[in-house]
Scaffold this motif. Structure first.
Motif, PDB file in Angstrom:
ATOM      1  N   SER A 129       1.623   6.664   2.835  1.00 42.08           N
ATOM      2  CA  SER A 129       0.760   7.297   3.837  1.00 42.08           C
ATOM      3  C   SER A 129      -0.099   6.261   4.546  1.00 42.08           C
ATOM      4  O   SER A 129      -0.292   6.331   5.775  1.00 42.08           O
ATOM      5  CB  SER A 129      -0.128   8.358   3.183  1.00 42.08           C
ATOM      6  OG  SER A 129      -1.008   7.777   2.228  1.00 42.08           O
ATOM      7  N   GLN A 130      -0.597   5.267   3.804  1.00 46.52           N
ATOM      8  CA  GLN A 130      -1.393   4.231   4.436  1.00 46.52           C
ATOM      9  C   GLN A 130      -0.523   3.258   5.235  1.00 46.52           C
ATOM     10  O   GLN A 130      -0.966   2.701   6.236  1.00 46.52           O
ATOM     11  CB  GLN A 130      -2.217   3.483   3.385  1.00 46.52           C
ATOM     12  CG  GLN A 130      -3.316   4.319   2.764  1.00 46.52           C
ATOM     13  CD  GLN A 130      -4.380   4.746   3.771  1.00 46.52           C
ATOM     14  OE1 GLN A 130      -4.503   4.170   4.842  1.00 46.52           O
ATOM     15  NE2 GLN A 130      -5.144   5.761   3.422  1.00 46.52           N
ATOM     16  N   GLN A 131       0.699   3.039   4.798  1.00 48.31           N
ATOM     17  CA  GLN A 131       1.608   2.227   5.604  1.00 48.31           C
ATOM     18  C   GLN A 131       1.810   2.849   6.979  1.00 48.31           C
ATOM     19  O   GLN A 131       1.879   2.142   7.993  1.00 48.31           O
ATOM     20  CB  GLN A 131       2.956   2.077   4.888  1.00 48.31           C
ATOM     21  CG  GLN A 131       2.917   1.174   3.678  1.00 48.31           C
ATOM     22  CD  GLN A 131       4.297   0.895   3.119  1.00 48.31           C
ATOM     23  OE1 GLN A 131       5.237   0.638   3.875  1.00 48.31           O
ATOM     24  NE2 GLN A 131       4.426   0.927   1.804  1.00 48.31           N
ATOM     25  N   ILE A 188       0.826  -1.194   0.000  1.00 47.42           N
ATOM     26  CA  ILE A 188       0.000   0.000   0.000  1.00 47.42           C
ATOM     27  C   ILE A 188       0.873   1.261   0.000  1.00 47.42           C
ATOM     28  O   ILE A 188       2.087   1.192   0.180  1.00 47.42           O
ATOM     29  CB  ILE A 188      -0.950   0.014   1.215  1.00 47.42           C
ATOM     30  CG1 ILE A 188      -0.170  -0.111   2.533  1.00 47.42           C
ATOM     31  CG2 ILE A 188      -1.964  -1.119   1.086  1.00 47.42           C
ATOM     32  CD1 ILE A 188      -1.043  -0.062   3.772  1.00 47.42           C
ATOM     33  N   SER A 189       0.238   2.403  -0.213  1.00 55.27           N
ATOM     34  CA  SER A 189       0.950   3.670  -0.326  1.00 55.27           C
ATOM     35  C   SER A 189       1.666   4.015   0.983  1.00 55.27           C
ATOM     36  O   SER A 189       1.268   3.560   2.064  1.00 55.27           O
ATOM     37  CB  SER A 189      -0.016   4.793  -0.678  1.00 55.27           C
ATOM     38  OG  SER A 189      -0.923   5.029   0.398  1.00 55.27           O
ATOM     39  N   LEU A 194      -1.615   3.765 -10.600  1.00 53.62           N
ATOM     40  CA  LEU A 194      -0.965   2.481 -10.325  1.00 53.62           C
ATOM     41  C   LEU A 194      -1.897   1.324 -10.682  1.00 53.62           C
ATOM     42  O   LEU A 194      -1.461   0.311 -11.245  1.00 53.62           O
ATOM     43  CB  LEU A 194      -0.570   2.406  -8.852  1.00 53.62           C
ATOM     44  CG  LEU A 194       0.328   1.244  -8.424  1.00 53.62           C
ATOM     45  CD1 LEU A 194       1.704   1.368  -9.052  1.00 53.62           C
ATOM     46  CD2 LEU A 194       0.446   1.216  -6.898  1.00 53.62           C
ATOM     47  N   ASP A 199      -6.585   6.545  -2.049  1.00 49.88           N
ATOM     48  CA  ASP A 199      -5.359   6.905  -1.330  1.00 49.88           C
ATOM     49  C   ASP A 199      -4.540   5.678  -0.933  1.00 49.88           C
ATOM     50  O   ASP A 199      -3.408   5.818  -0.465  1.00 49.88           O
ATOM     51  CB  ASP A 199      -5.702   7.691  -0.061  1.00 49.88           C
ATOM     52  CG  ASP A 199      -6.291   9.062  -0.360  1.00 49.88           C
ATOM     53  OD1 ASP A 199      -5.971   9.609  -1.437  1.00 49.88           O
ATOM     54  OD2 ASP A 199      -7.076   9.569   0.459  1.00 49.88           O
ATOM     55  N   THR A 200      -5.107   4.494  -1.089  1.00 51.79           N
ATOM     56  CA  THR A 200      -4.416   3.282  -0.657  1.00 51.79           C
ATOM     57  C   THR A 200      -3.520   2.737  -1.757  1.00 51.79           C
ATOM     58  O   THR A 200      -2.367   2.370  -1.509  1.00 51.79           O
ATOM     59  CB  THR A 200      -5.444   2.228  -0.213  1.00 51.79           C
ATOM     60  OG1 THR A 200      -6.299   2.809   0.797  1.00 51.79           O
ATOM     61  CG2 THR A 200      -4.754   1.017   0.361  1.00 51.79           C
ATOM     62  N   TRP A 201      -4.043   2.666  -2.959  1.00 48.55           N
ATOM     63  CA  TRP A 201      -3.259   2.414  -4.165  1.00 48.55           C
ATOM     64  C   TRP A 201      -3.693   3.466  -5.180  1.00 48.55           C
ATOM     65  O   TRP A 201      -4.842   3.425  -5.648  1.00 48.55           O
ATOM     66  CB  TRP A 201      -3.522   1.017  -4.735  1.00 48.55           C
ATOM     67  CG  TRP A 201      -2.888  -0.101  -3.975  1.00 48.55           C
ATOM     68  CD1 TRP A 201      -1.599  -0.522  -4.056  1.00 48.55           C
ATOM     69  CD2 TRP A 201      -3.534  -0.973  -3.025  1.00 48.55           C
ATOM     70  NE1 TRP A 201      -1.392  -1.587  -3.215  1.00 48.55           N
ATOM     71  CE2 TRP A 201      -2.559  -1.887  -2.570  1.00 48.55           C
ATOM     72  CE3 TRP A 201      -4.839  -1.068  -2.527  1.00 48.55           C
ATOM     73  CZ2 TRP A 201      -2.850  -2.873  -1.636  1.00 48.55           C
ATOM     74  CZ3 TRP A 201      -5.125  -2.046  -1.601  1.00 48.55           C
ATOM     75  CH2 TRP A 201      -4.147  -2.938  -1.165  1.00 48.55           C
ATOM     76  N   PRO A 202      -2.847   4.408  -5.536  1.00 46.85           N
ATOM     77  CA  PRO A 202      -3.250   5.471  -6.465  1.00 46.85           C
ATOM     78  C   PRO A 202      -3.809   4.911  -7.762  1.00 46.85           C
ATOM     79  O   PRO A 202      -3.347   3.875  -8.264  1.00 46.85           O
ATOM     80  CB  PRO A 202      -1.950   6.249  -6.696  1.00 46.85           C
ATOM     81  CG  PRO A 202      -1.130   5.985  -5.469  1.00 46.85           C
ATOM     82  CD  PRO A 202      -1.466   4.582  -5.056  1.00 46.85           C
TER      83      PRO A 202
END
Length: 301
Positions: free
Chosen positions: A161-163, A158-159, A259, A253-256
């Protein structure tokens, strides 16, 4: 606008415990398999209720849908302090056992379909973390599936920010119980965001709290680690040759979204972007999401 998703099964659906060779799993089932059967896997901190609003339109389209709480999720029990049963390979085996129970395989489940022919294979849908589990199940035994839909679920981790959000949650779970973590989440975030971006869409706070407290902390910690460490397995999945559908909202926001677009190209997959939806198109725009799923399944046959 879509109606708010709830924890109440729609008319014609039933909640029960699916008996499999790997234990019992809480499910909600609707429809009849005129055209096929679909198994729906929820995301991180989610549950079978995330798909509540999809059952009616997909039943009307001729599909049987079964949404499941994975091991340690909400109403399916699991160890609270041992992460071993939540390894991705174990969760993938759970999916295969659920299919056996639903299609007349080794485990004897209710309302079973014939054990041979097209009905012996299912359409698999994985939302977010459920997409990672779904991909692992397909790679384990692709012969069990008619198609795979990755819903708001990307190629690898995941992105950033979510990590960071997941790391904070895992750190909290290491020192607090589930009730204390829930209260901390409520204190830190606006009510509408309390469930987290990884699992948005359901709105009743009492239901959300009840679901949160039903989760196994070990499951959440293990799933969070997998979300942050998942390798890119797109080439492996592409080599299988199974029909794949990459479905998402227009913002994630989790996977743009770019992507996800690239992943769809690499998989030669059907691509759907649901207007007005974010990370949970299944609850943000259920009618449009159900239409996209049904159209894809109709095309696959």
């Amino acid at each position: 606008m879509s109606r708010p998703a709830t924890f109440v099964p729609p008319p014609g659906a039933r909640a029960y415990r699916l008996v499999t060779a790997r234990g019992e799993f809480a499910v909600i089932e609707a429809g009849s398999p005129e055209k096929g059967t679909a198994l729906l896997l929820p995301g991180f901190t989610g549950s079978k209720e995330d798909f509540i609003s999809l059952h009616e339109p997909l039943a009307a389209a001729g599909y049987r849908t079964i949404a499941v709480d994975g091991r340690g999720q909400y109403e399916t029990p699991g160890p609270t302090d041992d992460e071993t049963p939540y390894a991705q390979a174990e969760l993938a085996q759970d999916v295969l056992a659920q299919i056996d129970a639903l299609t007349g395989g080794p485990a004897q489940g209710p309302a079973r379909a014939p054990a041979d022919g097209p009905q012996a294979r299912v359409h698999l849908v994985g939302h977010s973390f459920g997409g990672q589990v779904a991909r692992a199940a397909v790679l384990l035994d692709p012969s069990r599936f008619r198609s795979l839909t990755l819903m708001a679920s990307g190629p690898a981790e995941i992105s950033p920010s979510q990590q960071q959000r997941v790391k904070l949650l895992r750190d909290a779970l290491a020192v607090m119980d589930m009730g204390q973590v829930w209260e901390a989440i409520q204190a830190l975030e606006p009510p509408e965001d309390a469930a987290g971006d990884l699992d948005a869409g359901l709105e009743d706070q009492d239901d959300l709290k009840r679901r949160w407290l039903g989760n196994s902390p070990a499951q959440l910690i293990a799933a969070g680690r997998q979300l942050c460490e998942e390798p890119d397995r797109v080439a492996e999945l592409a080599a299988v040759g199974l029909p794949v559908h990459v479905l998402s909202g227009e913002r994630d926001d989790t996977w743009p979204v770019p992507l996800l677009d690239d992943m769809a190209v690499r998989l030669d997959a059907h691509r759907t972007i649901v207007p007005g939806a974010e990370h949970s198109p299944n609850s943000d725009r259920p009618r449009e999401t159900a239409e996209a799923l049904g159209a894809f399944w109709d095309r696959v046959g």
